[in-house]
Scaffold this motif. Structure first.
Motif, PDB file in Angstrom:
ATOM      1  N   TRP A  74      30.767  43.896  24.920  1.00 20.02           N
ATOM      2  CA  TRP A  74      32.115  44.369  24.637  1.00 20.02           C
ATOM      3  C   TRP A  74      32.785  43.481  23.596  1.00 20.02           C
ATOM      4  CZ3 TRP A  74      35.985  40.961  26.521  1.00 20.02           C
ATOM      5  CH2 TRP A  74      35.527  40.010  27.440  1.00 20.02           C
ATOM      6  N   GLY A  75      32.014  42.601  22.995  1.00 23.61           N
ATOM      7  CA  GLY A  75      32.521  41.830  21.868  1.00 23.61           C
ATOM      8  C   GLY A  75      33.352  40.625  22.260  1.00 23.61           C
ATOM      9  N   LYS A 133      42.151  50.289  26.922  1.00 19.97           N
ATOM     10  CA  LYS A 133      41.921  48.860  27.093  1.00 19.97           C
ATOM     11  C   LYS A 133      42.777  48.268  28.210  1.00 19.97           C
ATOM     12  CE  LYS A 133      40.576  46.984  23.313  1.00 19.97           C
ATOM     13  NZ  LYS A 133      40.667  46.717  21.894  1.00 19.97           N
ATOM     14  N   ASP A 134      43.947  48.857  28.433  1.00 17.49           N
ATOM     15  CA  ASP A 134      44.850  48.309  29.441  1.00 17.49           C
ATOM     16  C   ASP A 134      44.754  49.040  30.769  1.00 17.49           C
ATOM     17  OD1 ASP A 134      45.715  46.362  27.778  1.00 17.49           O
ATOM     18  OD2 ASP A 134      47.448  47.469  27.041  1.00 17.49           O
ATOM     19  N   LEU A 135      43.799  49.956  30.881  1.00 21.11           N
ATOM     20  CA  LEU A 135      43.626  50.673  32.144  1.00 21.11           C
ATOM     21  C   LEU A 135      42.334  50.215  32.805  1.00 21.11           C
ATOM     22  CD1 LEU A 135      44.571  54.302  31.084  1.00 21.11           C
ATOM     23  CD2 LEU A 135      45.940  52.706  32.399  1.00 21.11           C
ATOM     24  N   ARG A 136      42.403  50.110  34.114  1.00 21.27           N
ATOM     25  CA  ARG A 136      41.213  49.697  34.833  1.00 21.27           C
ATOM     26  C   ARG A 136      40.403  50.921  35.227  1.00 21.27           C
ATOM     27  NH1 ARG A 136      40.978  45.732  39.983  1.00 21.27           N
ATOM     28  NH2 ARG A 136      38.770  45.899  40.399  1.00 21.27           N
ATOM     29  N   CYS A 137      39.119  50.823  35.047  1.00 20.93           N
ATOM     30  CA  CYS A 137      38.240  51.882  35.503  1.00 20.93           C
ATOM     31  C   CYS A 137      38.090  51.725  37.012  1.00 20.93           C
ATOM     32  CB  CYS A 137      36.900  51.752  34.800  1.00 20.93           C
ATOM     33  SG  CYS A 137      35.528  52.380  35.723  1.00 20.93           S
ATOM     34  N   ASN A 153      36.509  45.510  37.829  1.00 20.23           N
ATOM     35  CA  ASN A 153      37.287  44.748  36.864  1.00 20.23           C
ATOM     36  C   ASN A 153      36.908  45.011  35.413  1.00 20.23           C
ATOM     37  OD1 ASN A 153      39.376  43.356  37.786  1.00 20.23           O
ATOM     38  ND2 ASN A 153      38.513  41.337  37.421  1.00 20.23           N
ATOM     39  N   GLU A 154      36.661  46.242  35.087  1.00 20.15           N
ATOM     40  CA  GLU A 154      36.324  46.561  33.708  1.00 20.15           C
ATOM     41  C   GLU A 154      37.370  47.525  33.175  1.00 20.15           C
ATOM     42  OE1 GLU A 154      32.102  47.421  31.750  1.00 20.15           O
ATOM     43  OE2 GLU A 154      32.183  47.859  33.864  1.00 20.15           O
ATOM     44  N   PRO A 155      37.795  47.354  31.930  1.00 21.90           N
ATOM     45  CA  PRO A 155      38.737  48.330  31.384  1.00 21.90           C
ATOM     46  C   PRO A 155      38.024  49.646  31.073  1.00 21.90           C
ATOM     47  CG  PRO A 155      38.257  46.638  29.757  1.00 21.90           C
ATOM     48  CD  PRO A 155      37.577  46.221  31.032  1.00 21.90           C
ATOM     49  N   VAL A 156      38.816  50.718  31.053  1.00 20.95           N
ATOM     50  CA  VAL A 156      38.264  52.046  30.789  1.00 20.95           C
ATOM     51  C   VAL A 156      37.596  52.078  29.416  1.00 20.95           C
ATOM     52  CG1 VAL A 156      38.946  54.434  30.362  1.00 20.95           C
ATOM     53  CG2 VAL A 156      39.868  53.216  32.321  1.00 20.95           C
ATOM     54  N   SER A 157      38.117  51.277  28.488  1.00 19.97           N
ATOM     55  CA  SER A 157      37.570  51.324  27.126  1.00 19.97           C
ATOM     56  C   SER A 157      36.135  50.820  27.062  1.00 19.97           C
ATOM     57  CB  SER A 157      38.451  50.489  26.195  1.00 19.97           C
ATOM     58  OG  SER A 157      38.536  49.173  26.673  1.00 19.97           O
ATOM     59  N   ASP A 158      35.746  49.913  27.945  1.00 17.21           N
ATOM     60  CA  ASP A 158      34.417  49.311  27.849  1.00 17.21           C
ATOM     61  C   ASP A 158      33.413  49.867  28.842  1.00 17.21           C
ATOM     62  OD1 ASP A 158      35.379  47.672  25.922  1.00 17.21           O
ATOM     63  OD2 ASP A 158      35.861  46.039  27.278  1.00 17.21           O
ATOM     64  N   SER A 159      33.893  50.657  29.805  1.00 15.57           N
ATOM     65  CA  SER A 159      33.003  51.025  30.889  1.00 15.57           C
ATOM     66  C   SER A 159      32.088  52.179  30.496  1.00 15.57           C
ATOM     67  CB  SER A 159      33.817  51.421  32.108  1.00 15.57           C
ATOM     68  OG  SER A 159      32.970  51.979  33.068  1.00 15.57           O
ATOM     69  N   LYS A 160      30.869  52.125  31.021  1.00 18.47           N
ATOM     70  CA  LYS A 160      29.931  53.212  30.750  1.00 18.47           C
ATOM     71  C   LYS A 160      29.946  54.254  31.867  1.00 18.47           C
ATOM     72  CE  LYS A 160      26.779  50.009  28.513  1.00 18.47           C
ATOM     73  NZ  LYS A 160      26.623  48.794  29.332  1.00 18.47           N
ATOM     74  N   SER A 161      30.797  54.065  32.869  1.00 22.08           N
ATOM     75  CA  SER A 161      30.752  54.966  34.013  1.00 22.08           C
ATOM     76  C   SER A 161      31.285  56.356  33.654  1.00 22.08           C
ATOM     77  CB  SER A 161      31.581  54.390  35.159  1.00 22.08           C
ATOM     78  OG  SER A 161      32.943  54.532  34.849  1.00 22.08           O
ATOM     79  N   ASP A 162      30.893  57.338  34.469  1.00 24.06           N
ATOM     80  CA  ASP A 162      31.302  58.716  34.271  1.00 24.06           C
ATOM     81  C   ASP A 162      32.809  58.864  34.275  1.00 24.06           C
ATOM     82  OD1 ASP A 162      29.034  60.010  33.883  1.00 24.06           O
ATOM     83  OD2 ASP A 162      29.093  61.215  35.731  1.00 24.06           O
ATOM     84  N   LEU A 163      33.437  58.225  35.279  1.00 20.27           N
ATOM     85  CA  LEU A 163      34.879  58.374  35.438  1.00 20.27           C
ATOM     86  C   LEU A 163      35.598  57.864  34.193  1.00 20.27           C
ATOM     87  CD1 LEU A 163      37.109  59.192  37.456  1.00 20.27           C
ATOM     88  CD2 LEU A 163      37.243  56.795  38.071  1.00 20.27           C
ATOM     89  N   ALA A 164      35.139  56.707  33.694  1.00 27.42           N
ATOM     90  CA  ALA A 164      35.780  56.134  32.514  1.00 27.42           C
ATOM     91  C   ALA A 164      35.613  57.068  31.319  1.00 27.42           C
ATOM     92  CB  ALA A 164      35.195  54.765  32.207  1.00 27.42           C
TER      93      ALA A 164
END
Lengths: 153, 667, 173
Positions: free
Chosen positions: B243-244, A38-42, A47-58
């Motif tokens: 994402w809620g 949640k605190d890491l940027r993808c 501007n999306e955190p790694v926790s929410d991103s659907k990208s491959d890298l994330a």
């Protein structure tokens, strides 16, 4: 009456269903992983955190965090791992030292500066003596009464 | 064939109208400036007709574009790139502003709309200053027409005509997104009206007693639209992005938030000028800066200097144009301000630091600093990169850490401000009035601290402040109602309350806005601090327990939408038997799938389920229970109602002045 | 009115900043790995699935490590340039085949030509993350000691090659 029995039936069915279906619980490692992500940027996203991103890298980054957690690494170690490779750019919360200092100090400085300015303004305004408001004449007072009544009614 | 030709010609007509509109706004800008040197005072009045004509012409252009979208006229490049035949009608219309060129056209369309409204509104009320006000808006419109017609022309044709178009970004295919941009633009562009008034006031040395009421009126209108736009943006993010959450401190969100913060400072400090005749130049400065931030917002969104989920295609050429235009507007307006800003001096003094006017000044301090912090966080990464080539991210955790304390102070001011009278407050009486709400607040804060420990410190503090605010709001109203009932014997409670509110709609409208804010804060505290979230893999039949709810996954099926195919999951909220249907959609012509969250709301909590990809036999799911989210939208509605009540106050400024002086004399 | 000069001054600075910002690419992230040794790895190559190449096997020479994939569109753009370099034997080019299928990779190389001395296979993208890769193509310049000297993000252009990469190669060899 049929309505009621249908309700009972569905209630029984629901109970039955939930009785044999497994209750799923969240894997605690998954939760820890998401808390870190949640605190890491993808890096490839905007501007999306790694926790929410659907990208491959994330997705890969989440898998790495998981592995490292399972290997017993701490949150700090995992975050440091990504910072070493991607720089401070991956931190959604900028660091307190170095390039991030300005961000944490400035809000306070601005508050002090603007607040101080307001204080000086208020004091200078309150010291200034302005001509007293002239007493209202009887005519004025009558006009005010009229206006008030108009508003009140 | 005839209809095809008709359609083609209609777009050409629209294109021509837009060009003509550009000429008309040039006339509108020039006429009031030339009237004096040419010694033709009647020339200035042309700008009034020009304002109306410009709106009509721009509308013809806009409607022809909408017609092209609706009829899927792919000879227009804009339509071919952002719409297709399978797109639902609703979204075909909205596709106009779902892209760079079209959204800029909407911007200028709304600007001409506002200009026409000002021309209509002012034709009797302030006819002698009207041409100058319209002139200022004419120059603004000219700048944007230049950008639209020369650098990002929405009327651009495409040959050969493709059989079908691309698609509108699926994320934008949402009802919230259909009205969010127009509302936001009504807000952004709405601040151009106070701006034009301020410039006209400076240039013509207009007496502030006259214009302050009009500026307040238009600033409130713009503020209300901007608020609605921001709320709708949050609503869209909540329902669409899956994402809620509803607010991510994304640069583009910040771009709309900065004018909102300064606009909020403005609508408060205007009151000080209105009631106590001070802060004239500060108010003009605020008006100019607020509009500048609207322009800055447009620049940030349209130039691609900041990466954001909302940004359209990156185009430095357009960015350079908007930047130059912004610089020009800023230097001219600040230049006028610096040379003429002092034409009116404060006429009253501050009697005490503990007075309404002093608290308004502190309100301005808080909101100005809040705005500056958002500006800092948004632009610092850019500054750092420009100066040192290092790159950092300033994300939501930073803004939450910095902004929440600032907002808590703002809520404190909001809670006590309305209790403090103008001029000078008696400490004794203030203590009396604050006693009950204060005790209630402390109780509420302690209850939360004890029962929900461990909890972030903001929880109890915010709760205490909300209770304090509600307490002062209602005791204040209660006291006024009691006073009225003692004066008007025999009036029932309801009637007395209604009469009290109606007699001072401006004040109670403001209080209603404050009430709306408190309701929103409740929603923010509930959903921000008490959110439950779980990420699991489930097979049909599995039950997930989360935040006091039991969710059963019933299975998935495929659904066919108008222009997408989706996997739809069925999840039952066992307590109550509600069904939610989260989807994972694959739009035609788009690569990445999008998610459609399944939400069941009641007043106290939202159950929010998102379906992710299959993992073997199982399906990955994210479930949230978000307490009190509905309070946020509800508070937004209350807030808008408050602005409407406040604006319905029909007292003329001069009459109001007499009243306020009378109050002062009585005090 | 003088007190208002301060905020107005801030706006002027802002304008200059934004002007500078227009020419920056928000998608390029500087790598903190410059000057650090290349991460250790042990990977198969596209040509020889059974062989394992370690980073120590590559040491002692200046080489380019080019991250590529058959699914990557921008890689096709820089491919002719890499072919020229390999033909002129400027410097050894080691490929890092990122998150790809072997068959696809082999097909890509036989169709477009193979500029690489060898191509390491990184099917799960782990070495990619070790190297801070976030998009393909990316190119690293590694010196004789196995230290990363330069990172190029995106397809290599003729200009970038002549102005930056070749001088750096000369400097380090």
């Amino acid at each position: 009456m049929p309505k009621f029995s249908a309700m009972v039936l569905s209630a029984v069915l629901l109970c039955g269903l939930s009785a044999w279906a497994g209750d799923v619980t969240e894997d605690p490692v998954e939760r820890q992983m998401l808390d870190i992500a949640k605190d890491l940027r993808c890096a490839v996203c905007q501007n999306e955190p790694v926790s929410d991103s659907k990208s491959d890298l994330a997705t890969d980054m989440r898998a790495i965090i998981r592995e490292k957690l399972e290997a017993g690494e701490s949150r700090e170690q995992i975050v440091a791992y990504f910072v070493e490779r991607y720089g401070n750019y991956v931190l959604l919360k900028p660091p307190y030292q170095g390039t991030g200092t300005v961000l944490w100090v400035m809000p306070l400085l601005m508050l002090v500066a603007v607040g101080g300015f307001a204080f000086v303004y208020l004091r200078s305004r309150s010291r200034r003596t302005l001509p007293a408001t002239p007493e209202l004449s009887e005519e004025d007072k009558a006009r005010i009464r009229a206006a008030r009544e108009e508003v009140d009614s | 064939m005839f209809s095809d030709n008709f359609s083609l010609n209609l777009v050409e007509l629209g294109h021509f109208s837009a060009h003509l509109a550009m000429v008309v706004v040039l006339v509108q800008g020039l006429a009031p400036m030339l009237a004096k040197p040419l010694q033709q005072p009647r020339l200035a009045a042309i700008s009034v007709n020009a304002a109306i004509a410009a709106f009509v012409l721009t509308s013809i252009g806009g409607l022809s574009l909408i017609h092209a979208f609706v009829t899927s006229n792919f000879s227009v490049m804009l339509v071919a790139q952002h719409s297709n035949t399978a797109l639902p009608m609703f979204y075909k219309v909205a596709a106009l502003w779902g892209n760079h060129e079209g959204s800029l056209y909407l911007w200028v369309w709304i600007l001409t709309l506002f200009t026409a409204m000002v021309a209509w509104h002012g034709r009797r009320r302030y006819p002698e200053r009207l041409p100058v006000i319209l002139g200022v808006q004419g120059w603004l419109a000219l700048g944007f027409f230049g950008l639209i017609l020369f650098l990002s022309n929405p009327f651009e044709r495409l040959l050969p005509v493709p059989v079908d178009g691309h698609d509108l970004n699926p994320l934008l295919q949402d009802p919230g997104m259909v009205i969010h941009p127009p509302m936001l633009y009504l807000g952004y562009v709405g601040f151009s009206v106070p701006f034009a008034f301020a410039i006209a006031a400076l240039v013509t040395q207009w007496k502030s007693e006259v214009w302050i009421g009009w500026i307040r009126h238009w600033a409130l209108v713009a503020w209300a639209f901007l608020t609605t736009g921001i709320m709708l943006g949050g609503w869209w993010a909540y329902y669409e992005l899956g994402w809620g959450g509803y607010w991510a401190w994304d640069p583009v969100e910040n771009a709309s938030f900065m004018p909102w913060l300064l606009g909020t400072a403005l609508i408060h400090s205007i009151t000080v000028q209105d009631r106590r005749r001070m802060l004239h130049s500060w108010n003009i400065f605020l008006v100019i800066t607020t509009f500048s931030l609207s322009l800055l917002g447009t620049f940030l969104v349209r130039s691609g200097v900041l990466s954001s989920v909302h940004a359209f295609a990156v185009d430095p050429g357009r960015g350079a144009y908007i930047l130059m235009f912004m610089t020009l507007v800023l230097s001219v307006s600040f230049g006028i301000f610096l040379t003429k800003g002092r034409y009116q001096q404060a006429q009253e003094a501050i009697t005490s630091f503990l007075s309404r006017e002093s608290l308004f000044v502190w309100n301005n301090v808080i909101f100005t600093v809040a705005c500056a912090c958002v500006l800092l966080g948004t632009l610092y990464p850019l500054a750092l990169e420009a100066l040192t080539a290092a790159k950092i991210t300033v994300g939501a955790p930073y803004f939450n850490a910095v902004m929440i304390p600032i907002f808590l102070v703002a809520i404190l001011l909001m809670a006590i401000g309305p209790l403090v009278p103008w001029r000078k407050a008696s400490v004794e009486r203030l203590r009396q009035r604050l006693l009950v709400p204060g005790v209630l607040a402390l109780v509420a804060a302690s209850v939360m601290w004890i029962f929900f420990r461990p909890i972030h410190w903001t929880g109890p503090v915010a709760t205490g402040l909300v209770v304090l605010g509600l307490g002062t709001l209602f005791t204040d109203l209660w006291r006024s109602v009691q006073v009225r009932r003692s004066q008007h014997q025999g009036e029932g409670l309801g009637r007395a309350t209604a009469r009290t509110v109606a007699a001072n709609r401006r004040h109670y409208g403001g209080m209603l806005v404050h009430f709306g804010i408190l309701v929103i804060v409740m929603g923010l505290v509930g959903s921000g601090l008490f959110r439950s979230e779980k990420s699991v893999a489930m097979v049909p039949g599995d039950v997930l327990e989360i935040g006091g709810e039991r969710l059963r996954f019933d299975g998935v099926r495929t659904v066919q939408g108008a222009n997408y195919q989706a996997v739809q999951a069925r999840v039952t909220v066992l307590d109550g038997g509600y069904v939610v249907l989260p989807e994972r959609r694959q739009y035609m012509r788009q690569e990445a799938p999008t998610t459609e969250s399944g939400i069941h709301s009641n007043l106290l909590r939202d159950v929010y389920v998102v379906i992710a990809e299959p993992v073997g036999e199982k399906w990955a799911m994210r479930a949230f229970v978000n307490p009190l989210v509905q309070f946020i939208w509800l508070g937004g509605l209350i807030l808008i109602a408050g602005v409407v009540v406040s604006l319905s106050d029909k007292l003329s400024p001069s009459r109001r002045r007499t009243l306020s002086r009378a109050e002062g004399a009585r005090a | 009115m003088k007190k208002f000069l301060i905020p107005i001054g801030i706006f002027v600075l802002l304008g200059l900043l934004l002007w500078r910002g227009l020419s920056l690419d928000p998608r390029k992230i500087p790598s903190p790995l410059i000057g650090k040794p290349l991460a250790s790895f042990e990977l198969a190559t596209v040509a020889e699935p059974d062989k394992r190449i370690k980073n120590s096997d590559l040491q002692g020479q200046v080489y380019l490590l080019n991250v590529w994939a058959s699914w990557c569109v921008a890689c096709r753009q820089e491919h002719p340039l890499l072919m020229d370099m390999s033909r002129e034997k400027v410097v050894p080019i080691i490929g890092l085949n990122y998150k790809d299928q072997r068959d696809d990779a082999v097909g890509f190389l036989s169709g477009m030509g193979n500029p690489y001395d060898m191509s390491l296979m990184d099917p799960d993208g782990r070495l990619g993350i070790e190297l801070g890769v976030y998009g393909v193509p990316e190119t690293f310049l590694i010196d004789k000691q196995g230290v990363i000297r330069y990172k190029h993000i995106g397809p290599i252009s003729e200009q970038a090659l002549q102005k930056t990469i070749l001088p750096l190669i000369r400097e380090h060899s």
